[in-house]
Scaffold this motif. Sequence first.
Motif, PDB file in Angstrom:
ATOM      1  N   ILE A 224      -9.416 -12.138   5.273  1.00  0.00           N
ATOM      2  CA  ILE A 224      -8.363 -12.786   6.069  1.00  0.00           C
ATOM      3  C   ILE A 224      -7.547 -11.696   6.748  1.00  0.00           C
ATOM      4  O   ILE A 224      -7.058 -10.773   6.089  1.00  0.00           O
ATOM      5  CB  ILE A 224      -7.430 -13.650   5.192  1.00  0.00           C
ATOM      6  N   PHE A 225      -7.422 -11.782   8.065  1.00  0.00           N
ATOM      7  CA  PHE A 225      -6.547 -10.890   8.827  1.00  0.00           C
ATOM      8  C   PHE A 225      -5.309 -11.677   9.212  1.00  0.00           C
ATOM      9  O   PHE A 225      -5.420 -12.766   9.802  1.00  0.00           O
ATOM     10  CB  PHE A 225      -7.238 -10.452  10.134  1.00  0.00           C
ATOM     11  N   CYS A 226      -4.128 -11.158   8.885  1.00  0.00           N
ATOM     12  CA  CYS A 226      -2.890 -11.796   9.325  1.00  0.00           C
ATOM     13  C   CYS A 226      -1.980 -10.672   9.821  1.00  0.00           C
ATOM     14  O   CYS A 226      -1.248 -10.066   9.047  1.00  0.00           O
ATOM     15  CB  CYS A 226      -2.248 -12.578   8.179  1.00  0.00           C
ATOM     16  N   GLN A 227      -2.078 -10.369  11.100  1.00  0.00           N
ATOM     17  CA  GLN A 227      -1.357  -9.214  11.639  1.00  0.00           C
ATOM     18  C   GLN A 227      -0.453  -9.636  12.802  1.00  0.00           C
ATOM     19  O   GLN A 227      -0.816 -10.479  13.627  1.00  0.00           O
ATOM     20  CB  GLN A 227      -2.346  -8.164  12.126  1.00  0.00           C
ATOM     21  N   ASN A 228       0.723  -9.028  12.839  1.00  0.00           N
ATOM     22  CA  ASN A 228       1.678  -9.229  13.935  1.00  0.00           C
ATOM     23  C   ASN A 228       2.098 -10.685  14.103  1.00  0.00           C
ATOM     24  O   ASN A 228       2.331 -11.157  15.211  1.00  0.00           O
ATOM     25  CB  ASN A 228       1.099  -8.673  15.246  1.00  0.00           C
ATOM     26  N   LEU A 229       2.181 -11.381  13.006  1.00  0.00           N
ATOM     27  CA  LEU A 229       2.674 -12.756  12.994  1.00  0.00           C
ATOM     28  C   LEU A 229       3.864 -12.863  12.041  1.00  0.00           C
ATOM     29  O   LEU A 229       4.919 -13.388  12.400  1.00  0.00           O
ATOM     30  CB  LEU A 229       1.529 -13.701  12.557  1.00  0.00           C
ATOM     31  N   LEU A 230       3.702 -12.308  10.844  1.00  0.00           N
ATOM     32  CA  LEU A 230       4.748 -12.453   9.829  1.00  0.00           C
ATOM     33  C   LEU A 230       6.052 -11.782  10.240  1.00  0.00           C
ATOM     34  O   LEU A 230       7.123 -12.168   9.783  1.00  0.00           O
ATOM     35  CB  LEU A 230       4.267 -11.886   8.486  1.00  0.00           C
ATOM     36  N   ILE A 231       5.978 -10.788  11.123  1.00  0.00           N
ATOM     37  CA  ILE A 231       7.201 -10.071  11.522  1.00  0.00           C
ATOM     38  C   ILE A 231       8.248 -10.999  12.141  1.00  0.00           C
ATOM     39  O   ILE A 231       9.427 -10.678  12.144  1.00  0.00           O
ATOM     40  CB  ILE A 231       6.940  -8.935  12.554  1.00  0.00           C
ATOM     41  N   TYR A 232       7.809 -12.132  12.649  1.00  0.00           N
ATOM     42  CA  TYR A 232       8.757 -13.055  13.288  1.00  0.00           C
ATOM     43  C   TYR A 232       9.386 -14.024  12.289  1.00  0.00           C
ATOM     44  O   TYR A 232      10.178 -14.876  12.666  1.00  0.00           O
ATOM     45  CB  TYR A 232       8.051 -13.845  14.409  1.00  0.00           C
ATOM     46  N   PHE A 233       8.992 -13.913  11.007  1.00  0.00           N
ATOM     47  CA  PHE A 233       9.451 -14.856   9.985  1.00  0.00           C
ATOM     48  C   PHE A 233      10.448 -14.212   9.018  1.00  0.00           C
ATOM     49  O   PHE A 233      10.490 -13.000   8.874  1.00  0.00           O
ATOM     50  CB  PHE A 233       8.252 -15.361   9.151  1.00  0.00           C
ATOM     51  N   ARG A 234      11.186 -15.058   8.314  1.00  0.00           N
ATOM     52  CA  ARG A 234      12.084 -14.562   7.269  1.00  0.00           C
ATOM     53  C   ARG A 234      11.246 -14.019   6.103  1.00  0.00           C
ATOM     54  O   ARG A 234      10.119 -14.468   5.891  1.00  0.00           O
ATOM     55  CB  ARG A 234      12.978 -15.699   6.750  1.00  0.00           C
ATOM     56  N   ARG A 235      11.891 -13.105   5.358  1.00  0.00           N
ATOM     57  CA  ARG A 235      11.146 -12.451   4.280  1.00  0.00           C
ATOM     58  C   ARG A 235      10.563 -13.418   3.270  1.00  0.00           C
ATOM     59  O   ARG A 235       9.424 -13.290   2.849  1.00  0.00           O
ATOM     60  CB  ARG A 235      12.060 -11.468   3.541  1.00  0.00           C
ATOM     61  N   TRP A 236      11.384 -14.406   2.853  1.00  0.00           N
ATOM     62  CA  TRP A 236      10.885 -15.338   1.831  1.00  0.00           C
ATOM     63  C   TRP A 236       9.678 -16.123   2.361  1.00  0.00           C
ATOM     64  O   TRP A 236       8.744 -16.423   1.631  1.00  0.00           O
ATOM     65  CB  TRP A 236      11.984 -16.301   1.359  1.00  0.00           C
ATOM     66  N   ARG A 237       9.688 -16.387   3.680  1.00  0.00           N
ATOM     67  CA  ARG A 237       8.581 -17.162   4.241  1.00  0.00           C
ATOM     68  C   ARG A 237       7.315 -16.301   4.344  1.00  0.00           C
ATOM     69  O   ARG A 237       6.203 -16.778   4.141  1.00  0.00           O
ATOM     70  CB  ARG A 237       8.975 -17.726   5.604  1.00  0.00           C
ATOM     71  N   ARG A 238       7.509 -15.014   4.657  1.00  0.00           N
ATOM     72  CA  ARG A 238       6.343 -14.116   4.712  1.00  0.00           C
ATOM     73  C   ARG A 238       5.618 -14.132   3.372  1.00  0.00           C
ATOM     74  O   ARG A 238       4.394 -14.238   3.308  1.00  0.00           O
ATOM     75  CB  ARG A 238       6.788 -12.670   4.980  1.00  0.00           C
ATOM     76  N   ARG A 239       6.398 -14.027   2.291  1.00  0.00           N
ATOM     77  CA  ARG A 239       5.812 -13.990   0.943  1.00  0.00           C
ATOM     78  C   ARG A 239       5.130 -15.310   0.610  1.00  0.00           C
ATOM     79  O   ARG A 239       4.043 -15.337   0.036  1.00  0.00           O
ATOM     80  CB  ARG A 239       6.907 -13.707  -0.087  1.00  0.00           C
ATOM     81  N   ASP A 240       5.798 -16.391   1.014  1.00  0.00           N
ATOM     82  CA  ASP A 240       5.250 -17.720   0.767  1.00  0.00           C
ATOM     83  C   ASP A 240       3.888 -17.871   1.456  1.00  0.00           C
ATOM     84  O   ASP A 240       2.911 -18.350   0.875  1.00  0.00           O
ATOM     85  CB  ASP A 240       6.258 -18.731   1.326  1.00  0.00           C
ATOM     86  N   ILE A 241       3.824 -17.448   2.722  1.00  0.00           N
ATOM     87  CA  ILE A 241       2.574 -17.568   3.486  1.00  0.00           C
ATOM     88  C   ILE A 241       1.494 -16.678   2.862  1.00  0.00           C
ATOM     89  O   ILE A 241       0.347 -17.092   2.698  1.00  0.00           O
ATOM     90  CB  ILE A 241       2.809 -17.230   4.972  1.00  0.00           C
ATOM     91  N   LEU A 242       1.868 -15.451   2.489  1.00  0.00           N
ATOM     92  CA  LEU A 242       0.881 -14.560   1.878  1.00  0.00           C
ATOM     93  C   LEU A 242       0.350 -15.147   0.563  1.00  0.00           C
ATOM     94  O   LEU A 242      -0.846 -15.055   0.271  1.00  0.00           O
ATOM     95  CB  LEU A 242       1.484 -13.173   1.647  1.00  0.00           C
ATOM     96  N   ASN A 243       1.241 -15.787  -0.200  1.00  0.00           N
ATOM     97  CA  ASN A 243       0.782 -16.413  -1.450  1.00  0.00           C
ATOM     98  C   ASN A 243      -0.249 -17.486  -1.155  1.00  0.00           C
ATOM     99  O   ASN A 243      -1.263 -17.624  -1.846  1.00  0.00           O
ATOM    100  CB  ASN A 243       1.962 -17.034  -2.206  1.00  0.00           C
ATOM    101  N   ARG A 244      -0.014 -18.239  -0.105  1.00  0.00           N
ATOM    102  CA  ARG A 244      -0.959 -19.312   0.257  1.00  0.00           C
ATOM    103  C   ARG A 244      -2.271 -18.740   0.781  1.00  0.00           C
ATOM    104  O   ARG A 244      -3.351 -19.277   0.511  1.00  0.00           O
ATOM    105  CB  ARG A 244      -0.336 -20.250   1.278  1.00  0.00           C
ATOM    106  N   LEU A 245      -2.166 -17.654   1.553  1.00  0.00           N
ATOM    107  CA  LEU A 245      -3.405 -17.034   2.062  1.00  0.00           C
ATOM    108  C   LEU A 245      -4.220 -16.464   0.901  1.00  0.00           C
ATOM    109  O   LEU A 245      -5.453 -16.557   0.884  1.00  0.00           O
ATOM    110  CB  LEU A 245      -3.079 -15.944   3.087  1.00  0.00           C
TER     111      LEU A 245
END
Length: 286
Positions: A224-245
């Motif tokens: 899974i590549f997830c690049q240059n997307l999470l930077i636009y999100f809040r920190r807690w949401r970045r972690r949440d999305i990574l947990n789901r990925l």
Amino acid sequence: MQAVGAWALKPLADLTPAEFHDWQTLVEERTGLVFSERRRVLLQASLTARMREVGVEDYGSYYRQVTSGVRGAVEWSALMDRLTVQETRFFRHLPSFQCLHDHLVEACRARRPVSLWSVGCSTGEEAYSMAICASQALSHAGMDEAGYGVTATDISLSALSRARAGVFAEHRLVQLPAELRERHLLRQPDGHYRIAPEIAERVCFARLNVLELAGAPISGMDVIFCQNLLIYFRRWRRRDILNRLAERLAPGGLLVVGVGEVSGWRHPDLVPVANDEVLAFMRKSV
Ligand SMILES: C[S@@+](CC[C@H](N)C(=O)[O-])C[C@H]1O[C@@H](n2cnc3c(N)ncnc32)[C@H](O)[C@@H]1O
């Protein structure tokens, strides 16, 4: 009725603090994208550009329009194309692609088709780069070059439609080695390049909002590549999305994130890849 030309030239008022707050909240709730005070001008410019196109003069009316019914959903989708940053390039972060290549050469040993996913694929350059990389790795391992599939998802319908077209201006290919360009892209009479059919047919584009990962029927991914997307999100949401990925990775699968996009994140089933140039994690095998 006012002439369209006159309306298009008329300057629109600035967002009031209350309007700014309403739009910030709506955009973040629906997409995760954060428009802080620093990005206020960008939000306003994107809104006014779209409001001019549809002939709406005030932010309140436009807000009601995008939040009501099916027509609102369609308009929201058009607004999304304006609000999202879609900058991308082929082989954008070379160390990440080197890491991908090395991982795939190893993964090929399992002698089964490899599944890859580009999350926030924009106009397709990342997904096609992954496909080219997979084709190369499979070829190095002496296997069928078509033994892989790339799923590529984004929230923006216009980005996805450009991605599906698979035609790119030459300047977008600067990081693609000439040999790979000759092999996997076809020069068009107008100087653009089209992705060769054997690569294009391995890549499938679909609309997916990363806030709606829970309902997405995607699992067992090898990469899974997830690049240059999470930077636009809040920190807690970045972690949440990574947990789901992380949950969507197959055992031994690789998750590659943009360097610096998240710090201190760990997942019990993943181990960080020991490489200072990339931010990547591997799912434990059992
Ligand atoms: C800057 S581009 C990154 C493209 C590519 N990953 C790269 O690194 O070159 C960010 C992409 O994320 C998409 N995006 C933004 N919010 C999203 C969301 N909530 N769900 C899915 N995609 C989103 C945008 O439409 C845009 O195409």
